[in-house]
Design an enzyme around this catalytic site. Sequence first.
Site, PDB file in Angstrom:
ATOM      1  CG  ASN A   1      -1.998   1.034   1.113  1.00 26.70           C
ATOM      2  OD1 ASN A   1      -1.780   2.081   0.507  1.00 26.70           O
ATOM      3  ND2 ASN A   1      -3.152   0.767   1.704  1.00 26.70           N
ATOM      4  CG  ASP A   2       2.732   2.508  -3.708  1.00 24.00           C
ATOM      5  OD1 ASP A   2       3.767   2.022  -3.249  1.00 24.00           O
ATOM      6  OD2 ASP A   2       2.317   2.305  -4.859  1.00 24.00           O
ATOM      7  CB  CYS A   3      -1.723   5.423   0.148  1.00 27.38           C
ATOM      8  SG  CYS A   3      -1.770   5.685  -1.609  1.00 27.38           S
TER       9      CYS A   3
ATOM     10  CG  ASN B   1       2.939   7.269   2.514  1.00 33.74           C
ATOM     11  OD1 ASN B   1       1.896   7.908   2.370  1.00 33.74           O
ATOM     12  ND2 ASN B   1       3.388   6.427   1.618  1.00 33.74           N
TER      13      ASN B   1
END
Length: 829
Positions: free
Chosen positions: A493-495, A497
């Site tokens: 999940n790149d989001c 962070n």
Amino acid sequence: MKFGYFDDSRKEYVINTPRTPYPWINYLGNQGFFSLISNTAGGYSFYMDARLRRITRYRYNNVPLDMGGRYFYINDNGTIWNPGWSPVKTELDEYECRHGMGYTIIKGKKNGLQAEVTFFVPQNYDGEVQQVVLTNDSAEAKEFSLFSIAEWCLWDAQDDCTNFQRNFSTGRVEIEGSTIYHVTEYRDRRNHYAFYTVNDEIDGYDTDRDAFLGSIYNGWDNPETVKAGKASNSFADGWSPVASHYKKITLAPGESKTLIYILGYAENPQDKKFASEKPANLLTREAWVLNKEKAYAMIDKYNTPEKVAAGLAELKSTWDNLLSIFKVDTPDDKVNRMVNIWNQYQCMVTFNLSRSASYFESGIGRGMGFRDSNQDILGFVHQIPERARERLIDIASTQLSDGGCYHQYQPLTKKGNADIGGDFSDDPLWMILSVAAYIKETGDWSILDANVPFDDDPEGKHTMLEHLNVSFYHIVNNLGPHGLPLAMRADWNDCINLSCFSDTPGESFQTYTNPKFKAEGGYSKVAESVFVAALFTYTGPAYVGILEHLGKADEAAKAQAEIDKMKKNTMESAFDGDWFLRAYDANGEKMGSKECEEGKIFIEPQGFAVMSEIGKEEGADIKTLNSIDKYLNCEYGLVLNNPAFTKYYVQYGEISTYPGGYKENAGIFTHNNAWIICAEAYAGRGEKAFEYYSKIAPAFTEETSDIHKTEPYVYGQMIGGKDAKNFGQGKNSWLTGTAAWNMVAISQYILGVKPEFDGLRVDPSIPAAWDGFTATRQFRGDTYEITIKNPDHVNKGVKALTVDGVAVDGCIVPVCGDGKTHQVEVVLG
Ligand code: BGC
Ligand code: NOJ
């Protein structure tokens, strides 16, 4: 509401109105030259790399949408129209668009004149062929004019839409007969050119966009030249070069005329860039002349309708062969059309393009993604394993010797993109999964010995096996306080962070990490990802299996011990009672827990944890699956998390920037719906697996296309979730890991035909109502004709399995290896 229908016999989706809720596109080309084409002929072409070798121009985010493509205009006594309706949008008497396997046919009819245009990129050919068939269906003779148009992109798509102070002064063309050449920057540092030709004499041309349009204040819907019924014979000098052919045509009643246009790309060797002579009919303002030999040969290849028909037949037979490797006949037509046609087709497209060029990916933002391309292989490897092998070696070569990975690379240079860098915690694991999938498909163990360099040691002698080893230990060597993998910059999940803590506009969540983590190496040494833990325990056994096969028992045992430890740590520190946590954040707080105010449960770790059987003996698997059903399931699929975030959580980053229901903040992220479909099937709950599958599989959304909005023949990345205003609305169609993972989910988990190191597993998990199904699977040189019988109407459980009438224990069909067809019969019960 539908906007067309599936024509399965021709493997086409037929769109019967140009006013689809969004442009519905297709891809042409599957090797070097690619085009995107919408149902109104919008789109663009590029060679290999949508950023660095863009051939035609396209404006994203334009108003109106989808303006720009390759267009034909007809001026029939003052009535001006396009076969695909746009850009002029004259109401047509008839319209149809057929998107097929690598080709698109657009047909329009107005006032008794019919224009049918077939667009395709032939096999082993760097160009788009456009065959225009004009037919006069009226009782009167018709005299009309036909114009073509393509707008050149000045090669580097990023530069083309930003660097106007330079690029408005670089455009160059040459014209020879009916062929217009795009030679911008050719004299200097480029050795490639493009051309647009037609197989007939022309009555005029335009190569300057503004001359074609007649005014800089005109749009594509209103070109002066077309209105005047006459080209202006403009010669481009800088500004925006285009290629337009003008042709006067007369057709008797019932008469037809066929014209073949080719939009091509060619490269010349450095020492053969220029021609020594200047042909008498050449129009140029240069002292040098382009060497056009390659273009001549390409033009010659498809300059008659017979040659075009042969090229199209070759393309169709290529696809028939690709789609014959795995075919099923189930009681559900929609499943059949997804598995036999569209899902496999989409897998080829995602394999080719990763996340680079679609109507939602601009072609300049991202190249090939490390995790993306590895996952794409899972859905594609059976189609052309040699290409998968080549790709695996390319991807692995961008890996670093400590197991870290460049997150993206450019297909043209095959070099990691330094601007995005690495430190995505999940990346290395996907490599283990994809290499294992390749070996399971092919039995080609030699890939492990292939010489594959590391990015930081390009000359060094390293093997693919070493790459798997550093991938595995990259996780083991980077654990946090609970013995779980560090989350680093982000995981799948790149989001999420966890090392970002960004409060400044413009900082990229994907590349920015907070300076406070600088001393720790760039990211938090506290934040841990439960998702990566579960992915590790799911993929680890493949690595162990490889080591065992190679006779490396000690190494295998050592790796297995790490997997066992990870399972233990996960159960001890990351099981929340009814599901698995998502992460520990950089403050050491739980993410995705009952204790959280929002985002109590996340989808990502659950499926892999269930399939790794973490805590199975304590019933963790069924509790987890039930929680997903309870909190994440809704009418259009499974949302990613619940409740959606309604505030900005600086410690979580991008995920909490999206309005609830979109993207990673509680959108229906179809990619990880597949992981739950797999897990439900794995746990033997065929009913649930099928329910989730049918909520998101495109063929099932066809009836609600007005709500779903994007193409009913391919998956999109996301569907608006239950918290969204646009609940059920699809977005980001085509380029998504969903294609590969749903291919895996339906074929390997629900239908249960799954390659393993030592044979073909057949172990379905289906709706109990099914009487069974049949499948054909080519596998390691043999063909298996599989019949599944379900007399007791169960979901799962192989009671008996025979191969050519001989009983086999368990559910793995051994590799016969004689190149013949074998009958496999499976009785469930
Ligand atoms: C998107 C992700 C995407 C990422 C990479 C994010 O903003 O939400 O889906 O993978 O950017 O560019
Ligand atoms: C899309 C990206 O391509 C993929 O790499 C990522 O895992 C998902 N978005 C989720 O953020």
